[in-house]
Design an enzyme around this catalytic site. Sequence first.
Site, PDB file in Angstrom:
ATOM      1  N   ARG A 123      -2.020   3.349  -8.184  1.00 29.87           N
ATOM      2  CA  ARG A 123      -0.550   3.899  -8.448  1.00 29.87           C
ATOM      3  C   ARG A 123       0.232   2.824  -9.284  1.00 29.87           C
ATOM      4  O   ARG A 123       0.983   2.958 -10.019  1.00 29.87           O
ATOM      5  CB  ARG A 123       0.123   4.354  -7.264  1.00 29.87           C
ATOM      6  CG  ARG A 123      -0.413   5.606  -6.731  1.00 29.87           C
ATOM      7  CD  ARG A 123       0.063   6.041  -5.581  1.00 29.87           C
ATOM      8  NE  ARG A 123       1.528   6.233  -5.416  1.00 29.87           N
ATOM      9  CZ  ARG A 123       2.422   6.057  -4.328  1.00 29.87           C
ATOM     10  NH1 ARG A 123       1.713   6.057  -3.262  1.00 29.87           N
ATOM     11  NH2 ARG A 123       3.588   6.468  -4.461  1.00 29.87           N
ATOM     12  N   ARG A 135      -8.367   5.815   3.496  1.00 33.81           N
ATOM     13  CA  ARG A 135      -7.409   6.612   3.848  1.00 33.81           C
ATOM     14  C   ARG A 135      -6.608   6.966   2.211  1.00 33.81           C
ATOM     15  O   ARG A 135      -6.841   6.188   1.145  1.00 33.81           O
ATOM     16  CB  ARG A 135      -6.352   5.705   4.441  1.00 33.81           C
ATOM     17  CG  ARG A 135      -6.058   4.295   3.801  1.00 33.81           C
ATOM     18  CD  ARG A 135      -5.214   3.468   4.787  1.00 33.81           C
ATOM     19  NE  ARG A 135      -3.969   4.187   4.840  1.00 33.81           N
ATOM     20  CZ  ARG A 135      -2.896   3.878   5.711  1.00 33.81           C
ATOM     21  NH1 ARG A 135      -3.092   2.736   6.609  1.00 33.81           N
ATOM     22  NH2 ARG A 135      -1.727   4.380   5.821  1.00 33.81           N
ATOM     23  N   ASP A 180      -2.403   7.857   0.523  1.00 32.18           N
ATOM     24  CA  ASP A 180      -1.341   7.886   0.807  1.00 32.18           C
ATOM     25  C   ASP A 180      -0.670   9.259   0.914  1.00 32.18           C
ATOM     26  O   ASP A 180      -1.107  10.129   0.739  1.00 32.18           O
ATOM     27  CB  ASP A 180      -0.438   7.005  -0.188  1.00 32.18           C
ATOM     28  CG  ASP A 180      -0.797   5.494  -0.632  1.00 32.18           C
ATOM     29  OD1 ASP A 180      -1.318   5.104   0.550  1.00 32.18           O
ATOM     30  OD2 ASP A 180      -0.691   5.095  -1.685  1.00 32.18           O
TER      31      ASP A 180
END
Length: 258
Positions: free
Chosen positions: A207, A50, A52
């Site tokens: 991140r 996945r 974000d």
Amino acid sequence: MRNLFMKVTYDGTNYDGFQTQPGGNTVQDKLEQAIAHLTGEVLKITASGRTDAGVHAYGQPFNFETASCIPLERWCLALNARLPEDIVVTEAHEVPLSFHSRRAAKRKTYRYTINGNRFPDPFQRRFQFHHPVALDVKAMEEGLVPLVGTYDFTSFASRKSTKTSHVRTIYEAYMEIDRSMCRPGSSDQGVIHTYITGSGFLQHMVRIIMGTLIQVGEGKRKPETIADILAACDRAAAGPTAVAKGLALWNVSYQDVE
């Protein structure tokens, strides 16, 4: 039944990530809707992972089983005609029914892009984090070194992570600078790309790594503290989560498919 393996490139700006969410505004939703429109089949695709909300991808793999007899060479164009302009399917292959895009993935590479020039680039504003103040790129590169290897990356994982283990392996991490858009005689630093390749990644992991490295580049942390942050296994020890738009899933490697 056929098992089709595809790759999709997308600008994630307007989506709530790749994986289906209750609101129905994800890349997966758009792909499944396009497949249903094309074949009449209501199905769920399986992705390599996945992303974000706001994160992009260059060739994210996914697969699905279909009873359709549409030739492989027609799938990409047919789906793209039914997808929004910011989602493009670029490859289609037939694979064994046992193939699973997430389980079969061997390595994943993410790229984070910082525009270190004095002024933002209006044409790349969706894909770059603009940092007009000079960064110590050498120190940031030094900060990447302790992250390469197999470690518990709890310090660089979202507090919302539901994974039972935070142990991951980073195989490679490096930076490249594109100075092609620097103005002569200016303080422009260029566009700084950071590539991180690993066995897999935790929620917000790249991140948070980048948010911490940016602090290193700003002189707020020393590069040698990265090893201490890693060893702490405490999210509070690391820096902030860098903005999503600078991040892109760059590549996913499969031994069997590639």
